[in-house]
Each structure stands twice: as C-alpha cells, then as structure tokens.
Design a protein around this motif. Sequence first.
Motif, short mmCIF file in Angstrom:
data_model
loop_
_atom_site.label_atom_id
_atom_site.label_comp_id
_atom_site.label_asym_id
_atom_site.label_seq_id
_atom_site.Cartn_x
_atom_site.Cartn_y
_atom_site.Cartn_z
N TRP A 1 0.82 -1.37 0.09
CA TRP A 1 0.06 -0.03 0.01
C TRP A 1 0.70 1.31 -0.13
O TRP A 1 0.46 1.98 -0.76
N GLN B 1 0.30 2.82 -3.60
CA GLN B 1 -0.76 4.17 -3.60
C GLN B 1 -0.15 5.28 -4.13
O GLN B 1 -0.86 6.05 -4.69
N PRO C 1 -6.97 1.87 3.95
CA PRO C 1 -7.11 2.33 5.26
C PRO C 1 -8.27 1.72 6.18
O PRO C 1 -8.06 1.81 7.46
N SER D 1 -7.40 -0.55 9.28
CA SER D 1 -7.53 -0.22 10.75
C SER D 1 -8.34 -1.36 11.45
O SER D 1 -8.22 -1.67 12.66
N ALA E 1 -4.81 5.92 13.98
CA ALA E 1 -4.07 6.74 12.94
C ALA E 1 -4.16 6.16 11.71
O ALA E 1 -4.57 7.14 10.68
N ILE E 2 -4.48 4.98 11.42
CA ILE E 2 -4.88 4.56 10.07
C ILE E 2 -6.34 5.02 9.90
O ILE E 2 -6.70 5.60 8.54
N TYR E 3 -7.15 4.87 10.67
CA TYR E 3 -8.80 5.21 10.51
C TYR E 3 -8.78 6.71 10.29
O TYR E 3 -9.60 7.09 9.36
N GLY E 4 -8.11 7.44 10.97
CA GLY E 4 -7.87 8.95 10.66
C GLY E 4 -7.46 9.44 8.99
O GLY E 4 -8.47 10.16 8.69
N TYR E 5 -6.82 8.59 8.57
CA TYR E 5 -6.40 8.86 7.18
C TYR E 5 -7.99 8.19 6.27
O TYR E 5 -8.12 9.02 5.32
N ALA E 6 -8.28 7.28 6.58
CA ALA E 6 -9.48 6.64 6.24
C ALA E 6 -10.57 7.96 6.14
O ALA E 6 -11.38 8.04 5.09
N LEU F 1 -10.11 11.09 6.15
CA LEU F 1 -9.77 12.12 5.15
C LEU F 1 -10.18 11.65 3.99
O LEU F 1 -10.89 12.32 3.08
N VAL F 2 -9.89 10.40 3.38
CA VAL F 2 -10.08 9.79 2.04
C VAL F 2 -11.76 9.75 1.93
O VAL F 2 -12.03 10.16 0.81
#
Length: 330
Positions: free
Chosen positions: A189, A193, A221, A225, A241-246, A248-249
């Motif tokens: 990833w 990506q 993400p 997560s 942290a990974i969910y936070g990026y999700a 945003l996407v």
Amino acid sequence: MTSIQHSSPALVPSETAPGLRHLPLPLFAVPMGLGGLAMTWREASVMLGAPAVIGEGLMLATGVFWCIIFIGHALRVLRHPEALVSDLKHPIRSAFAGGLSIGLMIIAGGFLPYSFDLAAVIWGVAVAIHLTIGAYIVRGLLVSPREAATLTPPLLLPLVGNVLAPVIGAKLGFITVSWMLFGLGALLWVIVQPLILYRISTGPILPAKMWPTLVILLAPPAVGSLALALLTDGFGPGPLAIYGYAVLVAAVMLLMMSKFRSVPFAMSWWGYTFPSAAFVTASMKAAHAHPFPLMEPALWLLVAFITVVVTLVFAATLKAFFAGHLFLPE
C-alpha cells in the motif's frame, strides 16, 4: 435422422458464446460489495441492535453470487480460454482477478460462526489464491513495464488486499500468518498508492467510467484499521491513526459526489461498495472503543447510507443484465 441433425445446434444458443466470452472479470466485485455490506450489518447487530437476520441473509447472498460468478468464469475458461488470457494480460482488467480471492475471504468470515474448520479451510484457500494473483501481477510489472496511464486504483485489489486476510485470520487464531499478510499488504500500500496518486494528479485524466474506482483508495486504510485493531486487541493508537487517514479519504470522496453522479452505469460502480462498507464497519469499531455524543444516530446514518449505495448499484447491475448490456466487449 435429418431432423436430429438440424435440431442439435439449437442445444447451444448462438448468443450464449459471445455473452460468455465477454463475461466481465470485474463481476467479482459484486460479492465483494455484498459481503462488505454483510459485514457492516453483522457489526450493526452487535453495536446498534440491528436484526441479525439482515447480515446473515446478505452473507448468504454473497456466497450464492460468488458461486454463480465463479461457475460462469469456469465455463468461460472451458469455452473461451483466450478471453480470460486476454483479461489477465490486460494492464487494468487483470487487477480485478483479486476480487475472486477477496470475495472468498469474506465467505470464510461468513462461515466462521457456523463452522470453524470450514471457515479455516476456505480462508487458507483464499489466501493462497490471493498471494498467487498478487505474485502474478508483480511479475507482470517487472517483466512488462506498463505506461503510467494504466496505474489505476483497481491495482490495489490484488496487492493491498492482503490487509483483509487478518480480519478473518485473527479470529481463526492464525495470528503469525495474519501479521505477515498485514505487513505485506501495508508495505505494498505504501509503495503502490503513491504511484497511483501521482499518476492521477499529473495525468492523463482518468476516463469518466473509471472515476468510481477512486473510492477503492478508501479500502486500504478502512480495512487496515480493522485488521490492526484485531491483531492488537483493540482500537488503540495504531488503528486510530490509520482510521484517521480513512476519514480524510472518505471526506474527499464525498466532495467528489457530483462527479460520481455524472458517470453512466458501468461495472466500475461496484468500486463504491466494498470500500464504503469497510469504512462504515471501521467507524462502528472505532466508535465502540471511543464513544462520542449522538454516536448511535450517526452510525445508523452511515449504515443507511451504505445500504442505499449497494442497493442502487445492485439494481443498476440487474437492469443492465436484463437489458443485455452487461456482457459486452470492453
């Protein structure tokens, strides 16, 4: 005797062969989308008290459609092997082969409450197939370098799809293998990506029919997560942290809604389904670990949203099928 000779060709209608020849490889996104929604409703039955029968019914439908599509492609291999070979050599369509094994992973999760041993066997087969497809795709990238224009979001399916395996594997007790698969998927990833984002941001512009596949960027993400939360026994700092990026996407995808709505139906519409369902499931898991005001209505809104999305895409697919528009040359 003459009548028998004249009637025998009617046993195989002339329309069957062309239709089967052009059976879309992206059809494996159908059980992926249905399975993602099934996982969401299963989680909703635990988190929100939703009727359990909805999630179980969707999981059954996932298995049924996966089998139908698999049988269709098996017949395609027997009658038109060159058509499948062409798909597997295609720089974009080949990536959708990853849907076969991802759907099988979801089916393994579907069997988990009913037969641990059967779920473990199906999961093992799915992982083996997925790794084989991923190795084939990577080999193709090395042996036959492709143009930047062919670096599209579906490429994430066979490569980054490994992050889904621990979501079921951890529940089966395969912790060591699940960590290895998570690491493989996460590293790919991180590598792949950025290449896709660079290609999209610098051009050439994606064809309109491919725009729905941008939502696939949400899958790694969201699923990642969930997988990390299961591997670390909780929605702690890493999964958050990974969910936070999700998040945003997901926000970016919502801002693109007007563009998505302008795209006529194509199999790429299924790109909306599994990533969005995985995000809703991850949101429920995150909310359970970190409650907030009005949590339940917000989660119900997300569940309703993804249910409407999958229903609309499924209905559009059925309409295209009965109109004879589904099995056409790409």
